[in-house]
Design an enzyme around this catalytic site. Structure first.
Site, short mmCIF file in Angstrom:
data_model
loop_
_atom_site.label_atom_id
_atom_site.label_comp_id
_atom_site.label_asym_id
_atom_site.label_seq_id
_atom_site.Cartn_x
_atom_site.Cartn_y
_atom_site.Cartn_z
N SER A 132 -15.33 19.80 -40.62
CA SER A 132 -16.46 19.01 -40.12
C SER A 132 -16.94 18.09 -41.24
O SER A 132 -16.78 18.41 -42.42
CB SER A 132 -17.61 19.94 -39.73
OG SER A 132 -18.81 19.21 -39.56
N TYR A 139 -22.32 28.01 -40.51
CA TYR A 139 -21.37 27.01 -40.01
C TYR A 139 -20.91 26.09 -41.15
O TYR A 139 -19.70 25.88 -41.35
CB TYR A 139 -22.03 26.21 -38.89
CG TYR A 139 -21.16 25.13 -38.28
CD1 TYR A 139 -20.25 25.42 -37.27
CD2 TYR A 139 -21.26 23.79 -38.71
CE1 TYR A 139 -19.47 24.42 -36.71
CE2 TYR A 139 -20.48 22.80 -38.15
CZ TYR A 139 -19.59 23.11 -37.15
OH TYR A 139 -18.80 22.13 -36.60
C1 BMA Z 1 -20.24 18.90 -36.31
C2 BMA Z 1 -21.15 19.76 -35.49
C3 BMA Z 1 -22.10 18.92 -34.71
C4 BMA Z 1 -22.81 17.93 -35.61
C5 BMA Z 1 -21.79 17.19 -36.45
C6 BMA Z 1 -22.41 16.21 -37.44
O1 BMA Z 1 -19.37 19.71 -37.03
O2 BMA Z 1 -21.88 20.60 -36.36
O3 BMA Z 1 -23.04 19.73 -34.03
O4 BMA Z 1 -23.55 17.03 -34.84
O5 BMA Z 1 -21.00 18.09 -37.16
O6 BMA Z 1 -23.35 16.81 -38.25
#
Ligand code: BMA
Length: 255
Positions: free
Chosen positions: A138, A151
């Site tokens: 992410s 997360y």
């Molecule tokens: C992603 C998630 C989404 C978030 C995006 C940007 O991995 O965590 O919920 O909007 O990142 O922060």
């Protein structure tokens, strides 16, 4: 037909980014092994893909299930060329408010699964003498929102896992991470729904990207398939952002 005759494992392949990656792989000639706990959606994605895909119910955080599912996939399609570790969950909490169960859930589904799948898929790639692992991390591995401690930790650790696999299995096996911004997936929609008015976090997400929209899963699916292709043969060990420019602007600097 960039991926003709190749086989991809996609975890979390029944929905969102995973289902989109399956769609692109199949369109470009590959077979897809869809691993997921959601049977109904998993079967739907496999049926839509036809003969080129199978769905195998698998909790990718459990080693025995991972080992058996990958072996079943190899029985069916004969080889593994790509592993896309995409399965993920997001929970909302700061560390002082996170239960041990919640921490373990997020770590197991997001991070341990990527380790276990790599552990059991890479030996098949070694047999072929080539392969690609894509870890779906992410943009939050680089910049973080509030209230998502476990997360963010799991997604950041995936970048380390990526580097480690790239180093240990080079030169024949490549490993990269993709770091998406907000993507319109069931996981993200579920997150919006935790708010009294889901429209509010949705609009915040739209506004925080330079593109003034969130991404569609297919945009990330296409990028994953590209990273697996021979066109990306010089790309390994890195984490690539696909994030609509999220976080590149200094807040308040544009009037
Ligand atoms: C992603 C998630 C989404 C978030 C995006 C940007 O991995 O965590 O919920 O909007 O990142 O922060």
């Amino acid at each position: 037909m960039e991926h003709q005759g190749r086989t991809a494992i996609v975890t979390g392949g029944s929905k969102g980014i995973g289902a989109a990656a399956v769609e692109v792989f199949v369109r470009e000639g590959a077979n897809a092994i869809i691993l997921d706990v959601d049977e109904e959606k998993g079967h739907e994605v496999a049926e839509k893909a036809g003969k080129q895909a199978i769905f195998i119910k698998c909790d990718v955080s459990k080693e025995k299930e991972v080992e058996a599912a990958i072996a079943q996939g190899v029985d069916k399609f004969g080889q593994i060329n790509y592993l896309v570790s995409n399965a993920g969950v997001q929970r909302y909490s700061k560390v002082t408010e996170t239960s041990e169960e919640e921490w373990d859930l997020v770590m197991d589904v997001n991070l341990k699964s990527a380790f276990l799948c790599a552990k059991h898929a890479i030996p098949y790639m070694e047999k072929l003498g080539k392969g690609v692992v894509v870890n779906v991390s992410s943009v939050q591995a680089m910049i973080s929102q509030g209230n998502v401690g476990p997360y963010v930790t799991s997604k950041t650790a995936m970048v380390g896992l990526t580097r480690s696999i790239a180093v240990d299995y080079a030169p024949n096996i490549r490993c990269v991470a993709v770091c998406p911004g907000t993507v319109d997936t069931p996981m993200v929609r579920w997150g919006f729904e935790q708010s009294p008015d889901p429209e509010v976090p949705y609009q915040e997400c739209v506004d925080m990207h330079l593109t003034k929209r969130i991404a569609q899963p297919i945009e990330v699916g296409e990028f994953i398939a590209y990273l697996c292709s021979d066109k990306a043969a010089f790309m390994t060990g890195q984490a690539y952002r696909i994030d609509g420019g999220l976080g590149v602007m200094i807040p308040g600097s544009k009037r």
